[in-house]
Design a protein around this motif. Sequence first.
Motif, mmCIF file in Angstrom:
data_model
loop_
_atom_site.group_PDB
_atom_site.id
_atom_site.type_symbol
_atom_site.label_atom_id
_atom_site.label_comp_id
_atom_site.label_asym_id
_atom_site.label_seq_id
_atom_site.Cartn_x
_atom_site.Cartn_y
_atom_site.Cartn_z
ATOM 1 N N GLU A 1 0.816 -1.061 -0.345
ATOM 2 C CA GLU A 1 -0.361 0.394 -0.115
ATOM 3 C C GLU A 1 0.507 1.331 -0.345
ATOM 4 N N LYS A 2 0.643 2.327 -0.864
ATOM 5 C CA LYS A 2 1.018 4.106 -0.391
ATOM 6 C C LYS A 2 1.303 3.967 1.082
ATOM 7 N N LEU B 1 5.883 5.401 1.594
ATOM 8 C CA LEU B 1 5.508 6.321 2.431
ATOM 9 C C LEU B 1 5.971 6.542 4.304
ATOM 10 N N LEU B 2 5.974 5.738 4.542
ATOM 11 C CA LEU B 2 7.251 4.618 5.811
ATOM 12 C C LEU B 2 7.716 4.810 5.557
ATOM 13 N N TYR B 3 8.290 3.724 4.665
ATOM 14 C CA TYR B 3 9.515 3.808 4.492
ATOM 15 C C TYR B 3 10.518 4.785 3.445
ATOM 16 N N LEU B 4 9.694 5.847 3.248
ATOM 17 C CA LEU B 4 10.980 6.660 3.073
ATOM 18 C C LEU B 4 10.723 7.715 3.528
ATOM 19 N N ARG B 5 10.092 8.416 4.519
ATOM 20 C CA ARG B 5 9.838 9.206 5.463
ATOM 21 C C ARG B 5 10.670 9.188 6.621
ATOM 22 N N GLN B 6 10.653 7.486 7.766
ATOM 23 C CA GLN B 6 11.366 7.046 8.511
ATOM 24 C C GLN B 6 12.430 7.823 8.588
ATOM 25 N N LYS B 7 13.355 7.912 8.914
ATOM 26 C CA LYS B 7 14.897 8.908 9.057
ATOM 27 C C LYS B 7 16.076 8.330 9.444
ATOM 28 N N ASP B 8 15.855 6.746 9.860
ATOM 29 C CA ASP B 8 17.136 5.492 10.765
ATOM 30 C C ASP B 8 17.580 4.749 9.070
ATOM 31 N N PHE B 9 17.186 4.923 8.947
ATOM 32 C CA PHE B 9 17.486 4.160 7.223
ATOM 33 C C PHE B 9 17.820 5.094 6.228
ATOM 34 N N THR C 1 14.740 5.019 2.811
ATOM 35 C CA THR C 1 14.352 5.748 1.761
ATOM 36 C C THR C 1 15.384 5.880 0.576
ATOM 37 N N ALA C 2 15.972 5.808 0.347
ATOM 38 C CA ALA C 2 16.537 5.654 -1.037
ATOM 39 C C ALA C 2 15.311 4.276 -1.853
ATOM 40 N N LEU C 3 15.561 3.445 -1.306
ATOM 41 C CA LEU C 3 14.773 2.071 -1.941
ATOM 42 C C LEU C 3 13.465 2.308 -2.685
ATOM 43 N N ALA C 4 12.629 3.625 -1.360
ATOM 44 C CA ALA C 4 11.211 3.305 -0.919
ATOM 45 C C ALA C 4 11.619 4.851 -2.602
ATOM 46 N N ALA C 5 12.115 5.649 -2.543
ATOM 47 C CA ALA C 5 11.972 6.568 -3.750
ATOM 48 C C ALA C 5 12.151 6.272 -4.713
ATOM 49 N N PHE C 6 13.743 5.545 -4.824
ATOM 50 C CA PHE C 6 13.177 4.592 -6.606
ATOM 51 C C PHE C 6 11.610 3.912 -6.817
ATOM 52 N N TYR C 7 11.277 3.364 -6.010
ATOM 53 C CA TYR C 7 10.019 2.794 -6.349
ATOM 54 C C TYR C 7 8.553 3.507 -6.691
ATOM 55 N N VAL C 8 9.057 4.863 -5.611
ATOM 56 C CA VAL C 8 7.836 6.051 -5.550
ATOM 57 C C VAL C 8 7.978 5.803 -7.701
ATOM 58 N N ARG C 9 9.597 6.954 -8.106
ATOM 59 C CA ARG C 9 9.397 7.072 -9.814
ATOM 60 C C ARG C 9 9.183 6.030 -10.293
ATOM 61 N N LEU D 1 8.989 13.163 -3.761
ATOM 62 C CA LEU D 1 10.608 13.454 -3.746
ATOM 63 C C LEU D 1 11.129 14.341 -3.724
ATOM 64 N N GLU D 2 10.420 16.111 -4.595
ATOM 65 C CA GLU D 2 11.436 16.764 -3.992
ATOM 66 C C GLU D 2 10.987 17.090 -2.245
ATOM 67 N N PRO D 3 10.844 16.612 -1.809
ATOM 68 C CA PRO D 3 11.420 17.149 -0.083
ATOM 69 C C PRO D 3 12.767 16.336 0.047
ATOM 70 N N LEU D 4 12.804 15.620 -0.215
ATOM 71 C CA LEU D 4 14.459 15.300 -0.338
ATOM 72 C C LEU D 4 15.558 15.659 -1.011
ATOM 73 N N LEU D 5 14.969 16.732 -1.804
ATOM 74 C CA LEU D 5 16.496 16.914 -2.756
ATOM 75 C C LEU D 5 16.778 17.564 -1.607
ATOM 76 N N GLY D 6 16.695 18.004 -0.234
ATOM 77 C CA GLY D 6 17.249 18.412 1.023
ATOM 78 C C GLY D 6 17.369 17.831 1.759
ATOM 79 N N ASP D 7 17.998 16.127 1.429
ATOM 80 C CA ASP D 7 18.147 15.505 2.254
ATOM 81 C C ASP D 7 19.597 15.734 1.887
ATOM 82 N N TRP D 8 20.878 15.841 2.187
ATOM 83 C CA TRP D 8 22.057 15.618 2.591
ATOM 84 C C TRP D 8 22.715 14.180 2.619
#
Length: 229
Positions: free
Chosen positions: A93-94, A98-106, A110-118, A130-137
Motif C-alpha cells: 500500500e502507498k 511513504l513510511l519507508y520513505l519518511r523514516q529517518k533511521d535507514f 529511504t532510497a529504495l522507497a524513492a526509487f519505487y515511488v519514481r 520526492l522533492e522534499p528529499l532534495l534537501g536530504d544531504w
Amino acid sequence: MAATHHTDATRMLDSRGYAGPTIHNTNPLHLLETPVRDRITESYYWKEQCFALNAATLCDKASALTYIGGTYGQQKPTPFLCLLFKLLQLLPEKEIILLYLRQKDFKYLTALAAFYVRLTFNITEVFKVLEPLLGDWRKLRRRTREGGWRLDYMDQFVDDLLVKDRVCATSLRKLPNRMILEDLGHLEVRTSPLGEEIEEIDRDEDEVEEVNGTGHAQAINGGSNDISD
C-alpha cells in the motif's frame, strides 16, 4: 520452498493471461527490462534472501543495505535492485511506501522507497513526494557498473530520479517539465531550499557595494576639497 518463490516470480512475469494488478497499465514486474529481470531471478540474493519476504520483513532487509546500484561486473544485480523487484512483486500500500520513505533511521530504505515511488506513483505524486528529499544531504555508497564504488548523496540520487531517463540499470518513463505541471495547476511553484541563503548572500553583496560606493564618494569629495584649497 525457494523453488516455489522462483516459480511465483516466473508466473508473474508470464504475460499470457496475466490478470493481476497493474502499474501504468502494465504488469509491474515488466517495469524492469527483461535482461535485468532474468539476472535478478537467477541471482543468489534473490533466491536466498528474498524468499518469503512481505512488506514488514522486506523493510528489515532494506534497513540492512549498505549501498545502492543497478547491475555491476558481469551484469550481476545488486541487493538494492533485487529488493526493488521484490517490492514490485508485493505492491505494498502507498502508506507503507511513504513510511519507508519518511523514516529517518535507514537511509538506504529511504532510497529504495524513492526509487519505487519514481517507478509506480503518478506523475504529480512523484514530484510532490520526492522533492522534499532534495534537501536530504545524507551520503550514499553506490556500486558502479564496473564493480567499483562511488560516493553519492541522497539529494543527487533523487535529482537523478527526477531528471534522468535511466537510473540503476532501469529505464524510467519520461517526466514532463515541472513548469508545465505548474501552468496546469497540478503543482505549486517550487521554492528552492537554498533560496533564502542565496537571497541573504545577495543582500550582503549589495550592502558591501553600498559601503564601498559611499567610501569612494567620500574619498572623491575629500580630494575635491583639497584641490579647491
